[in-house]
Design an enzyme around this catalytic site. Structure first.
Site, short mmCIF file in Angstrom:
data_model
loop_
_atom_site.label_atom_id
_atom_site.label_comp_id
_atom_site.label_asym_id
_atom_site.label_seq_id
_atom_site.Cartn_x
_atom_site.Cartn_y
_atom_site.Cartn_z
N LYS A 166 -38.66 34.26 82.24
CA LYS A 166 -39.39 35.65 82.18
C LYS A 166 -38.61 36.69 82.04
O LYS A 166 -37.65 36.77 82.68
CB LYS A 166 -40.39 35.58 83.45
CG LYS A 166 -41.44 34.84 83.52
CD LYS A 166 -42.55 35.21 82.34
CE LYS A 166 -43.76 34.37 82.57
NZ LYS A 166 -44.91 34.78 81.51
N ASP A 194 -40.27 34.82 77.31
CA ASP A 194 -41.49 35.53 77.52
C ASP A 194 -41.19 36.79 78.20
O ASP A 194 -41.13 37.01 79.42
CB ASP A 194 -42.69 34.58 78.34
CG ASP A 194 -43.81 35.29 78.27
OD1 ASP A 194 -44.31 36.16 77.65
OD2 ASP A 194 -44.89 34.52 78.85
N GLU A 222 -41.67 35.00 73.06
CA GLU A 222 -43.13 35.11 73.40
C GLU A 222 -43.52 36.46 73.77
O GLU A 222 -42.88 37.14 74.46
CB GLU A 222 -43.62 34.13 74.60
CG GLU A 222 -45.20 34.39 74.47
CD GLU A 222 -45.68 33.28 75.47
OE1 GLU A 222 -47.01 33.17 75.89
OE2 GLU A 222 -44.88 32.22 76.01
N ASP A 247 -49.08 36.04 72.45
CA ASP A 247 -49.76 35.56 73.42
C ASP A 247 -50.95 36.76 73.59
O ASP A 247 -52.03 36.31 73.07
CB ASP A 247 -48.84 35.40 74.64
CG ASP A 247 -49.69 34.94 75.87
OD1 ASP A 247 -50.72 34.43 75.73
OD2 ASP A 247 -49.16 34.88 77.12
N LYS A 271 -54.80 30.37 75.14
CA LYS A 271 -55.36 30.25 76.56
C LYS A 271 -56.75 30.26 76.76
O LYS A 271 -57.29 31.28 76.24
CB LYS A 271 -54.32 31.30 77.48
CG LYS A 271 -52.79 31.14 77.20
CD LYS A 271 -52.24 32.07 78.31
CE LYS A 271 -51.00 31.98 78.05
NZ LYS A 271 -49.94 33.19 78.77
#
Length: 363
Positions: A166, A194, A222, A247, A271
């Site tokens: 992250k 991400d 991402e 995403d 997702k």
């Protein structure tokens, strides 16, 4: 025919705080729904609370499930091809509530036919489900370089070969964070970044470029920019060598079509909590594959139930690689009797019908 719908709130503490550029959470907070039929068979689904990404709350999801979704579900046939479209049309948004209803519907249908959820989903698209465990990455929460490096080493020792780092909390120090992780785990561990919308396009190009020049060896980056900034996402993709994944920019099929039309991403993370369940996810993954995008199935901070549905989707379509289904690993324990089981980076799917969840663990 569906004869009953029941909802319950479930809260499961995490093994450590989960921190991104968007939020911090210490527990899985989710709404579990059970659909039952006239024979007493029950299907399970869940609606995770994800304020900062989908805007869905436990109270809102419960109101949606107990209100308009109950109206279209109770009395409807246990056939996702007929009933799932009713769920999607019943309300605007409310992605988590639709996710819960849709998963429960597919789980109930699978149990009635004696199939695992993966086998059931594969049958809907004319495929044959793969057997064996589904592989997942594991997320390293945003933090200081030394803390990230320590966590990375611990996860690698536990058998995770793909780490999701992250970033996006501070573009000025993100390079140091990633390089600290790479130095700690060596060249054989796959690194994904991400940013959770944390950079603007210029910052993203600079940070990713510096990491490429330093030989960080990234598999993908991402969502480097804001959700609606498809022009910025496309700009980043054109100016870096590392594949760019969408995403938050892709909630539904319309979003996916825009990403494809604008050439904004190389791959997409689908997702269930964003798109509204297994039914829309199947369609989105088919379209993404037809247009040459890389495909990953991911999760929000949900429980073993939602992860089990996502893993079944991976197995149904035979999607390769490590997916993004580590949310259940973050939980201290599963709140369910039955269901998927983690073994490091491997998620073992049950052999019993549906999701194979038979109840909640007494607490």
């Amino acid at each position: 025919m569906i004869t009953g719908l029941r909802t319950r709130v479930v809260r499961v503490p995490l093994r450590a705080p989960f921190i991104t550029a968007q939020r911090r959470t210490d527990a899985v907070e989710t709404l579990v729904v059970e659909l039952s039929d006239e024979d007493g068979v029950t299907g399970w689904g869940e609606a995770p609370q994800v304020w900062r990404v989908t805007g869905d709350s436990l109270a809102g999801s419960r109101a949606c499930l107990e209100g308009p979704l109950r109206e279209v579900l109770v009395g409807a046939p246990v056939d996702p091809r007929e009933t799932a479209p009713r769920v999607q049309r019943a309300v605007v948004a409310n992605h988590a509530a639709k996710m819960a209803a849709d998963i429960a519907l597919h789980d109930l249908a699978a149990r009635r036919t004696g199939r695992t959820l993966a086998e059931h989903l594969a049958s809907l698209v004319g495929a044959t489900a793969t057997t064996g465990p589904v592989r997942t990455d594991v997320t390293l929460s945003a933090g200081e370089p030394a803390d990230l490096a320590e966590a990375a080493v611990a996860r690698a020792r536990e058998g995770f070969t793909t780490l999701k780092v992250k970033v996006g909390t501070d573009a000025g120090t993100d390079v140091d964070r990633v390089l600290a992780v790479r130095a700690a785990v060596g060249p054989d561990v796959v690194l994904r970044l991400d940013a959770n919308q944390g950079w603007d396009a210029r910052e993203a190009v600079r940070v990713i470029g510096e990491l490429e020049d330093a030989g960080a060896g990234l598999e993908l980056v991402e969502q480097p920019v804001a959700r609606r900034d498809l022009a910025g996402l496309a700009h980043v993709r054109r100016h870096v060598a590392t594949p760019v994944m969408a995403d938050e920019s892709v909630f539904d099929l319309d979003d996916l079509v825009e990403v494809i039309r604008t050439g904004a991403a190389d791959c997409v993370n689908v997702k269930l909590a964003k798109c509204g369940g297994l039914t829309p996810a199947l369609e989105m993954l088919e379209v993404a594959g037809r247009h040459g995008l890389g495909r990953m199935v991911g999760c929000m901070m949900e429980s073993h139930l939602g992860v089990g549905a996502g893993a079944a989707l991976v197995a149904a379509l035979g999607l390769p690689g490590a997916h993004d289904l580590d949310a259940g690993w973050w939980a201290r324990s599963s709140p369910y009797v039955g269901g998927v089981v983690y073994d490091g980076a491997r998620i073992a799917l049950p052999d019993e019908p549906g999701l194979a969840i038979t109840g909640l663990v007494a607490r």
